[in-house]
Design a protein around this motif. Structure first.
Motif, PDB file in Angstrom:
ATOM      1  N   VAL A 194      -3.892   5.167  -4.939  1.00 31.68           N
ATOM      2  CA  VAL A 194      -2.677   5.650  -4.282  1.00 31.68           C
ATOM      3  C   VAL A 194      -2.891   5.742  -2.777  1.00 31.68           C
ATOM      4  O   VAL A 194      -3.877   6.328  -2.308  1.00 31.68           O
ATOM      5  CB  VAL A 194      -2.263   7.032  -4.831  1.00 31.68           C
ATOM      6  N   HIS A 195      -1.947   5.162  -2.012  1.00 33.99           N
ATOM      7  CA  HIS A 195      -1.972   5.237  -0.547  1.00 33.99           C
ATOM      8  C   HIS A 195      -0.603   5.692  -0.069  1.00 33.99           C
ATOM      9  O   HIS A 195       0.392   4.980  -0.245  1.00 33.99           O
ATOM     10  CB  HIS A 195      -2.323   3.872   0.058  1.00 33.99           C
ATOM     11  N   THR A 196      -0.541   6.888   0.526  1.00 35.95           N
ATOM     12  CA  THR A 196       0.749   7.472   0.915  1.00 35.95           C
ATOM     13  C   THR A 196       1.269   6.952   2.244  1.00 35.95           C
ATOM     14  O   THR A 196       2.444   7.117   2.546  1.00 35.95           O
ATOM     15  CB  THR A 196       0.620   9.004   0.997  1.00 35.95           C
ATOM     16  N   ALA A 197       0.410   6.361   3.070  1.00 39.21           N
ATOM     17  CA  ALA A 197       0.838   5.820   4.368  1.00 39.21           C
ATOM     18  C   ALA A 197       0.152   4.482   4.564  1.00 39.21           C
ATOM     19  O   ALA A 197      -0.781   4.342   5.352  1.00 39.21           O
ATOM     20  CB  ALA A 197       0.500   6.784   5.497  1.00 39.21           C
ATOM     21  N   ALA A 198       0.604   3.486   3.818  1.00 42.79           N
ATOM     22  CA  ALA A 198      -0.093   2.205   3.742  1.00 42.79           C
ATOM     23  C   ALA A 198       0.136   1.358   4.987  1.00 42.79           C
ATOM     24  O   ALA A 198       1.267   1.149   5.418  1.00 42.79           O
ATOM     25  CB  ALA A 198       0.363   1.442   2.505  1.00 42.79           C
ATOM     26  N   THR A 199      -0.961   0.869   5.539  1.00 44.65           N
ATOM     27  CA  THR A 199      -0.904  -0.111   6.621  1.00 44.65           C
ATOM     28  C   THR A 199      -1.234  -1.485   6.041  1.00 44.65           C
ATOM     29  O   THR A 199      -1.669  -1.617   4.890  1.00 44.65           O
ATOM     30  CB  THR A 199      -1.917   0.232   7.723  1.00 44.65           C
ATOM     31  N   ALA A 200      -1.070  -2.520   6.856  1.00 46.31           N
ATOM     32  CA  ALA A 200      -1.414  -3.872   6.411  1.00 46.31           C
ATOM     33  C   ALA A 200      -2.908  -3.962   6.105  1.00 46.31           C
ATOM     34  O   ALA A 200      -3.310  -4.649   5.151  1.00 46.31           O
ATOM     35  CB  ALA A 200      -1.014  -4.897   7.470  1.00 46.31           C
ATOM     36  N   GLU A 201      -3.739  -3.270   6.892  1.00 53.67           N
ATOM     37  CA  GLU A 201      -5.184  -3.304   6.658  1.00 53.67           C
ATOM     38  C   GLU A 201      -5.540  -2.647   5.322  1.00 53.67           C
ATOM     39  O   GLU A 201      -6.397  -3.140   4.578  1.00 53.67           O
ATOM     40  CB  GLU A 201      -5.918  -2.597   7.804  1.00 53.67           C
ATOM     41  N   ILE A 202      -4.898  -1.526   5.003  1.00 50.52           N
ATOM     42  CA  ILE A 202      -5.134  -0.873   3.715  1.00 50.52           C
ATOM     43  C   ILE A 202      -4.774  -1.817   2.576  1.00 50.52           C
ATOM     44  O   ILE A 202      -5.499  -1.929   1.583  1.00 50.52           O
ATOM     45  CB  ILE A 202      -4.317   0.431   3.635  1.00 50.52           C
ATOM     46  N   PHE A 203      -3.652  -2.499   2.698  1.00 55.17           N
ATOM     47  CA  PHE A 203      -3.215  -3.455   1.675  1.00 55.17           C
ATOM     48  C   PHE A 203      -4.236  -4.563   1.484  1.00 55.17           C
ATOM     49  O   PHE A 203      -4.627  -4.897   0.352  1.00 55.17           O
ATOM     50  CB  PHE A 203      -1.846  -4.018   2.088  1.00 55.17           C
ATOM     51  N   LEU A 204      -4.697  -5.166   2.586  1.00 59.23           N
ATOM     52  CA  LEU A 204      -5.658  -6.275   2.490  1.00 59.23           C
ATOM     53  C   LEU A 204      -6.987  -5.801   1.894  1.00 59.23           C
ATOM     54  O   LEU A 204      -7.583  -6.500   1.055  1.00 59.23           O
ATOM     55  CB  LEU A 204      -5.875  -6.886   3.871  1.00 59.23           C
ATOM     56  N   ASP A 205      -7.460  -4.616   2.325  1.00 63.47           N
ATOM     57  CA  ASP A 205      -8.717  -4.088   1.778  1.00 63.47           C
ATOM     58  C   ASP A 205      -8.599  -3.845   0.272  1.00 63.47           C
ATOM     59  O   ASP A 205      -9.518  -4.156  -0.499  1.00 63.47           O
ATOM     60  CB  ASP A 205      -9.093  -2.779   2.477  1.00 63.47           C
ATOM     61  N   ALA A 206      -7.469  -3.297  -0.164  1.00 62.06           N
ATOM     62  CA  ALA A 206      -7.284  -2.979  -1.582  1.00 62.06           C
ATOM     63  C   ALA A 206      -7.238  -4.242  -2.437  1.00 62.06           C
ATOM     64  O   ALA A 206      -7.685  -4.240  -3.592  1.00 62.06           O
ATOM     65  CB  ALA A 206      -6.005  -2.168  -1.776  1.00 62.06           C
ATOM     66  N   LEU A 207      -6.699  -5.332  -1.904  1.00 60.93           N
ATOM     67  CA  LEU A 207      -6.626  -6.581  -2.679  1.00 60.93           C
ATOM     68  C   LEU A 207      -8.012  -7.065  -3.098  1.00 60.93           C
ATOM     69  O   LEU A 207      -8.190  -7.554  -4.214  1.00 60.93           O
ATOM     70  CB  LEU A 207      -5.923  -7.668  -1.861  1.00 60.93           C
ATOM     71  N   THR A 208      -8.998  -6.926  -2.212  1.00 59.12           N
ATOM     72  CA  THR A 208     -10.332  -7.441  -2.515  1.00 59.12           C
ATOM     73  C   THR A 208     -11.259  -6.389  -3.115  1.00 59.12           C
ATOM     74  O   THR A 208     -12.158  -6.731  -3.880  1.00 59.12           O
ATOM     75  CB  THR A 208     -10.978  -8.016  -1.240  1.00 59.12           C
ATOM     76  N   ARG A 209     -11.048  -5.116  -2.760  1.00 57.06           N
ATOM     77  CA  ARG A 209     -11.971  -4.079  -3.235  1.00 57.06           C
ATOM     78  C   ARG A 209     -11.503  -3.454  -4.545  1.00 57.06           C
ATOM     79  O   ARG A 209     -12.307  -3.221  -5.438  1.00 57.06           O
ATOM     80  CB  ARG A 209     -12.137  -2.998  -2.158  1.00 57.06           C
ATOM     81  N   PHE A 210     -10.232  -3.180  -4.649  1.00 60.04           N
ATOM     82  CA  PHE A 210      -9.692  -2.581  -5.868  1.00 60.04           C
ATOM     83  C   PHE A 210      -9.300  -3.647  -6.891  1.00 60.04           C
ATOM     84  O   PHE A 210      -9.260  -3.397  -8.089  1.00 60.04           O
ATOM     85  CB  PHE A 210      -8.478  -1.719  -5.503  1.00 60.04           C
ATOM     86  N   ARG A 211      -8.987  -4.849  -6.429  1.00 61.04           N
ATOM     87  CA  ARG A 211      -8.594  -5.995  -7.279  1.00 61.04           C
ATOM     88  C   ARG A 211      -7.488  -5.591  -8.264  1.00 61.04           C
ATOM     89  O   ARG A 211      -7.677  -5.614  -9.474  1.00 61.04           O
ATOM     90  CB  ARG A 211      -9.810  -6.549  -8.020  1.00 61.04           C
ATOM     91  N   PRO A 212      -6.332  -5.224  -7.755  1.00 61.15           N
ATOM     92  CA  PRO A 212      -5.272  -4.682  -8.626  1.00 61.15           C
ATOM     93  C   PRO A 212      -4.675  -5.725  -9.566  1.00 61.15           C
ATOM     94  O   PRO A 212      -4.529  -6.898  -9.211  1.00 61.15           O
ATOM     95  CB  PRO A 212      -4.225  -4.196  -7.615  1.00 61.15           C
ATOM     96  N   HIS A 213      -4.321  -5.276 -10.755  1.00 57.59           N
ATOM     97  CA  HIS A 213      -3.490  -6.083 -11.647  1.00 57.59           C
ATOM     98  C   HIS A 213      -2.017  -5.966 -11.257  1.00 57.59           C
ATOM     99  O   HIS A 213      -1.234  -6.883 -11.480  1.00 57.59           O
ATOM    100  CB  HIS A 213      -3.644  -5.625 -13.103  1.00 57.59           C
ATOM    101  N   VAL A 214      -1.659  -4.786 -10.719  1.00 57.50           N
ATOM    102  CA  VAL A 214      -0.278  -4.518 -10.312  1.00 57.50           C
ATOM    103  C   VAL A 214      -0.289  -4.029  -8.870  1.00 57.50           C
ATOM    104  O   VAL A 214      -1.069  -3.146  -8.512  1.00 57.50           O
ATOM    105  CB  VAL A 214       0.390  -3.454 -11.210  1.00 57.50           C
ATOM    106  N   VAL A 215       0.589  -4.613  -8.033  1.00 56.48           N
ATOM    107  CA  VAL A 215       0.803  -4.142  -6.660  1.00 56.48           C
ATOM    108  C   VAL A 215       2.204  -3.547  -6.601  1.00 56.48           C
ATOM    109  O   VAL A 215       3.198  -4.232  -6.862  1.00 56.48           O
ATOM    110  CB  VAL A 215       0.682  -5.284  -5.639  1.00 56.48           C
ATOM    111  N   HIS A 216       2.283  -2.247  -6.261  1.00 59.47           N
ATOM    112  CA  HIS A 216       3.565  -1.527  -6.197  1.00 59.47           C
ATOM    113  C   HIS A 216       3.788  -1.082  -4.766  1.00 59.47           C
ATOM    114  O   HIS A 216       2.941  -0.408  -4.173  1.00 59.47           O
ATOM    115  CB  HIS A 216       3.525  -0.310  -7.130  1.00 59.47           C
TER     116      HIS A 216
END
Length: 353
Positions: A194-216
């Motif tokens: 969960v990210h309450t104040a998402a920046t573009a950098e947070i989004f990019l980091d989460a794609l590779t580190r968290f490897r989400p099945h779902v992006v909301h």
């Protein structure tokens, strides 16, 4: 941001300015009344027949003068606020005009592009029909795309919220999603980031580190843009990301998400394009209210975590909007690739036994 957003912000700013101007008038009137009373009391003191009466009138005059001075200071403070609000309203008017111009240009460009597509389709339609008829003579077999199964690992859901202007209830939405998942049958098979104040950098980091099945994503958007935050304190202008850049970021990673849910206004066109990259995408066909969006999201993840299919979760969540007396039932749109079946796809399935 689209013109509708800037128009609503400008209306709010103008209302605040009108209220401030009213307060200025009230304090100026109070100041004038108190100064008139001061003059009256001093005149009465000058005419008094006894010293005690004169002193009493002078004290009353001093009190009135102090109150007049205080009212004058308050009027000055509100006058300064009127000036600030006027400046902010002027800036918003410029942004509104720019947004309206951009939307008109985009609509004209889309109209010309659609006209060109129509002309090309007309010449190719006959050949398409002939190819389909020829293919119909053979045995039809639909091979469903082999999805990256979220099992036996947990279903990883990336919750991004961006609300730089502070006008959306994204925090409540994330809280409702948490509660819905925690109450679900297979809550142990779902992991939330969960990210309450998402920046573009947070989004990019989460794609590779968290490897989400779902992006909301929860926040502001249009058919071509997504508004992230800038990582600044307090209210600020959004970091505007194009829909194309957002989609290319998702397509760039080795393990692409299975589903993207854009719980934001006018995002359905983005969802329809995203299925070129991910199997499933959900967007909103028009502007959607906070309660409608929160109701849909909470029910969607509860249903997924109960082991239902993507289609069942989508349809049940739309029904939940209607059953709660809200009007946005038809706004969430589910798009999916041609080689997947939403009614046969479950994102959460308990292990055998």
């Amino acid at each position: 941001m689209d013109a509708k957003y800037y128009r609503s912000q400008l209306d709010r700013k103008n209302r605040a300015r009108a209220d401030a101007e009213k307060r200025v008038g009230e304090f100026r009137k109070k100041e004038a009344d108190k100064r008139a009373k001061t003059t009256k009391e001093r005149s009465a003191a000058a005419k008094a027949s006894s010293q005690s009466t004169a002193r009493s009138k002078l004290r009353a005059a001093e009190r009135s003068e102090n109150e007049a001075n205080k009212a004058g200071r308050e009027a000055s403070k509100w006058s300064a606020k009127v000036g600030t609000l006027s400046k902010e309203a002027g800036a918003l008017s410029v942004k509104l005009a720019q947004a309206e111009q951009a939307e008109r240009a985009a609509e004209e460009k889309a109209r010309r592009r659609e006209q060109q597509k129509t002309e090309r389709r007309a010449t190719a339609e006959r050949k398409k029909i002939e190819n389909r008829l020829a293919a119909a003579e053979n045995e039809v077999r639909t091979v469903l795309k082999e999805l990256r199964a979220p099992r036996p690992e947990k279903l990883r859901v990336l919750l991004l919220a961006a609300n730089s202007a502070g006008d959306l209830r994204v925090g409540e939405e994330q809280q409702r999603i948490r509660g819905a998942v925690q109450s679900a049958t297979h809550r142990d098979l779902v992991e939330l980031d969960v990210h309450t104040a998402a920046t573009a950098e947070i989004f990019l980091d989460a794609l590779t580190r968290f490897r989400p099945h779902v992006v909301h994503f929860s926040g502001h958007s249009s058919k071509d843009l997504i508004a992230f935050e800038k990582g600044e304190d307090g209210f600020h202008d959004s970091a505007i990301i194009s829909a194309g850049a957002f989609a290319r970021a998702i397509a760039a990673v080795d393990d692409e998400p299975l589903l993207v849910l854009l719980n934001s206004c006018h995002s359905a066109p983005q969802a329809e394009k995203l299925v070129d990259t991910v199997p499933f995408a959900i967007g909103m066909s028009e502007a959607i209210g906070d309660l409608d969006a929160i109701t849909y999201a909470a029910r969607f993840y509860a249903t997924v975590a109960d082991g239902q299919s993507v289609q069942a979760a989508h349809l049940l969540s739309r029904a939940a909007i209607e059953m709660n007396g809200l009007l946005g039932r038809d706004l969430p749109i589910l798009a999916y690739a041609a080689n997947v079946d939403p009614s046969a796809t479950k994102l959460v399935t308990p292990p055998p036994g």
